[in-house]
Design an enzyme around this catalytic site. Structure first.
Site, PDB file in Angstrom:
ATOM      1  CG  ASP A 169      35.958  18.671  -8.022  1.00 26.02           C
ATOM      2  OD1 ASP A 169      36.443  19.140  -6.989  1.00 26.02           O
ATOM      3  OD2 ASP A 169      36.254  19.061  -9.156  1.00 26.02           O
ATOM      4  CB  THR A 183      35.537  24.183  -7.621  1.00 27.87           C
ATOM      5  OG1 THR A 183      35.223  22.936  -7.023  1.00 27.87           O
ATOM      6  CG2 THR A 183      36.977  24.180  -8.078  1.00 27.87           C
TER       7      THR A 183
HETATM    8  P1  ADP Z   1      34.672  23.092  -2.385  1.00 32.52           P
HETATM    9  O1  ADP Z   1      34.628  22.647  -3.806  1.00 32.52           O
HETATM   10  O2  ADP Z   1      34.183  24.498  -2.237  1.00 32.52           O
HETATM   11  O3  ADP Z   1      35.982  22.874  -1.738  1.00 32.52           O
HETATM   12  P2  ADP Z   1      33.727  21.054  -0.630  1.00 32.52           P
HETATM   13  O4  ADP Z   1      32.608  20.121  -0.884  1.00 32.52           O
HETATM   14  O5  ADP Z   1      35.098  20.531  -0.625  1.00 32.52           O
HETATM   15  O6  ADP Z   1      33.585  22.237  -1.654  1.00 32.52           O
HETATM   16  O7  ADP Z   1      33.417  21.743   0.770  1.00 32.52           O
HETATM   17  C1  ADP Z   1      34.268  22.713   1.316  1.00 32.52           C
HETATM   18  C2  ADP Z   1      33.707  23.241   2.605  1.00 32.52           C
HETATM   19  O8  ADP Z   1      33.569  22.204   3.567  1.00 32.52           O
HETATM   20  C3  ADP Z   1      34.650  24.263   3.203  1.00 32.52           C
HETATM   21  O9  ADP Z   1      33.925  25.365   3.664  1.00 32.52           O
HETATM   22  C4  ADP Z   1      35.298  23.501   4.343  1.00 32.52           C
HETATM   23  O10 ADP Z   1      35.730  24.344   5.389  1.00 32.52           O
HETATM   24  C5  ADP Z   1      34.189  22.598   4.780  1.00 32.52           C
HETATM   25  N1  ADP Z   1      34.678  21.422   5.500  1.00 32.52           N
HETATM   26  C6  ADP Z   1      35.571  20.510   5.093  1.00 32.52           C
HETATM   27  N2  ADP Z   1      35.778  19.565   6.035  1.00 32.52           N
HETATM   28  C7  ADP Z   1      34.987  19.895   7.080  1.00 32.52           C
HETATM   29  C8  ADP Z   1      34.735  19.316   8.369  1.00 32.52           C
HETATM   30  N3  ADP Z   1      35.349  18.194   8.761  1.00 32.52           N
HETATM   31  N4  ADP Z   1      33.841  19.939   9.173  1.00 32.52           N
HETATM   32  C9  ADP Z   1      33.212  21.050   8.775  1.00 32.52           C
HETATM   33  N5  ADP Z   1      33.405  21.635   7.584  1.00 32.52           N
HETATM   34  C10 ADP Z   1      34.279  21.086   6.748  1.00 32.52           C
END
Ligand code: ADP
Ligand code: MG
Length: 553
Positions: free
Chosen positions: A61, A94
């Protein structure tokens, strides 16, 4: 004074100006973005953070990583702030916010090198951000949030890649059920108060044993074995005072000359305690939650009266109990009336992972719910807690706004394309800044691809070409390494997560760009032996600085 340098700063202060200041700040901000970049997306890696006490946190995170990193550089701290704001506002996105902020600054650096003034870049970025929000709004789909499956998909997207992979579905369902049971509807406007949802972690068992309880869980057991394990139709006394005999304020000495006297002294004490307990019983309560202690003898009396009691309940739990059961927090036993008692359909002690916990269900206020999270080790429980936290927040945001966009890099690619078109309509150097902004946003799909071990250039080309053909929701299927319709893959996110990323990242990038002078004073005061080298003080200095230090003449 001709030829003599003028010092206006205390010795030891450091000053960096102009281009140096900018590149120094940009470098620091980029370093922060770089630090969280590899965690982005479903295939993002985790970070292991060890603090000065040797405690280990394993997380994916962005906000948590940056919070734990103990960053010192002032510009770097501003990027940390971006992630924190993002977390406070929407609870997700984030990493994206920090990564976009870093990329905006990286692109700005190139422009500065081409002799474009930072204020022009800043105003171009502001224009671009405005346009980006406009495009995002046009991409958003209004959806009916009574569609449970959709909410579960939102929760799943938020939880993806966060160490909760194996039980993502179950946890998403729990999150959705929790949030939907605390929704408030006021004049058709829905709001979700996250504080109505408690999360209780219990190490032991499997993640699949996690569950949603319609009520509260207090991690305490009843204080006396003779107390009932279960109380139906519970009337709860929430006591913020000890059931003990008060220690005398002054040391009193009691001289006892015969065994009879001792006995009567003890009897007297017992009577006093009995009186307090009588008041508790007299209030009509059959359950007592006490924030302070309960003396052994009092425990015995309470048990005899068939009352269920726990003691040393956390203050935060007491407050939540008051909200959940409609009871009042009582500090003075003399003032209790039956109306002050809370109500719950059932108060029950249950064994969870080898420990007894108290479950309070069927509360007056059905909007109090608790998620009991289980997991094999503390680190497992912690990491699913933070994943669940994200899910709870985004589901809440989605219910409040009823606006969603697709994920997987699709909105970023679409916005970038629209921004390129928009740039073409602008004149002058701001055009370059808007273009740079568009390119910076593509860092999201590019990083998603990189982290999944895919070729970022190929993927980006394919994404662009699909979007140019009008496939506005085309995003990256990181598992298959293909460009697909993200709606069909159920990768959806609340619109607000994306608009907040744009706002927070732009604000901080612009703020950092506008700095051309860094003046840093040192914290430690110079010792007397260093005073000789001090420059003469200037007017306007704090008192004591005006005169020449000794040894200067
Ligand atoms: P953040 O802290 O920015 O939320 P994450 O590690 O949660 O970071 O990643 C978020 C990104 O991953 C977003 O752009 C989201 O659309 C993408 N994402 C989440 N699940 C999937 C998936 N199953 N396939 C492709 N992209 C995904
Ligand atoms: Mg996320």
């Amino acid at each position: 004074m001709a030829g003599q340098p003028i010092f206006i700063l205390k010795e030891g202060s450091k000053r960096t100006r102009g281009r140096d200041a900018q590149s120094n700040n940009i470098m620091a901000a980029k370093a922060v973005a770089e630090a969280v970049r590899t965690t982005l997306g479903p295939k993002g890696m985790d970070k292991m953070l060890v603090d000065s006490m040797g405690d280990v946190v394993i997380t994916n995170d962005g906000a948590t990583i940056l919070k734990e990193m103990d960053i010192e550089h002032p510009a770097a701290k501003m990027v940390v702030e971006v992630a924190k704001t993002q977390d406070d506002e929407v609870g997700d996105g984030t990493t994206s916010a920090a990564v976009v902020a870093g990329e905006l600054l990286k692109k700005a650096e190139d422009l500065i090198e081409q002799e474009i003034h930072p204020t022009i870049i800043a105003s171009g970025y502001r224009l671009a951000a405005e346009k980006a929000i406009e495009v995002l709004n046009s991409l958003a789909m209004s959806v009916d949030m009574s569609n449970r499956n959709l909410l579960v998909s939102i929760a799943e997207t938020a939880m993806t890649g966060k160490g909760a992979e194996a039980s993502k579905r179950l946890l998403s369902e729990i999150a959705v059920d929790a949030v939907t049971s605390v929704v408030d509807t006021n004049e058709k406007k829905k709001t979700v108060d996250r504080d109505n949802i408690s999360v209780v972690k219990k190490v032991g068992g499997r993640v699949e044993d996690s569950e949603l309880i319609k009520g509260m869980i207090i991690d305490k057991e009843r204080i006396h074995a003779n107390m009932p394990e279960k109380v139906k139709d519970a009337k709860l006394l929430l006591l913020n005072a000890a059931i003990e005999l008060k220690d005398t304020e002054v040391d009193a000495e009691i001289s006892i000359t015969s065994p009879d006297q001792l006995q009567s002294f003890l009897d007297q004490e017992e009577q006093m305690l009995k009186k307090i307990v009588q008041k508790v019983i007299g209030s009509g309560a059959n359950v007592v939650f006490c924030q302070k202690g309960i003396e052994d003898l009092a425990q015995h009396y309470l048990a005899k009266a068939g009352i269920f009691a726990i003691r040393r309940v956390k203050k935060s739990d007491m407050e939540k109990l008051a909200r959940a059961t409609g009871g009042k927090l009582i500090t003075n036993m003399d003032e209790v009336t039956p109306e002050d008692l809370g109500y719950a359909g059932l108060v029950e002690e249950k064994k969870v992972g080898g420990d007894n916990m108290t479950f309070v269900t069927g509360c007056n206020n059905p909007k109090a719910v608790t998620i009991l999270l289980r997991g094999g080790t503390e680190h497992v429980v912690d990491s699913i807690t933070s994943a669940l936290e994200d899910a709870l927040r985004v589901v809440g945001v989605a219910i409040e706004d009823e606006k969603l966009v697709a994920g997987g890099g699709s909105p970023e690619v679409e916005v970038a394309l629209r921004l390129q078109e928009y740039a073409a309509t602008l004149e002058g150097r701001e055009q370059l800044a808007v273009k740079a902004y568009a390119e910076a946003l593509e860092v999201i799909p590019r990083t998603l691809a990189e982290n999944a071990g895919l070729d970022p250039i190929d993927m980006l080309m394919e994404l662009r070409s699909q979007h140019e053909k009008g496939m506005k929701t085309a995003g990256l299927d990181v598992y298959e390494g293909k460009v697909v319709d993200m709606w069909k893959n159920f990768v959806v996110e609340p619109l607000r997560v994306k608009t907040q990323v744009i706002n927070a990242a732009t604000e901080s990038a612009v703020m950092i760009l506008r700095i051309d002078d860094i003046i840093a004073s040192t914290r430690a005061a110079p010792g007397p032996e260093e005073m000789g080298g001090m420059p003469p003080g200037m007017g306007g200095m704090p008192p004591g600085m005006g005169g020449m230090p000794p040894g200067m003449m």
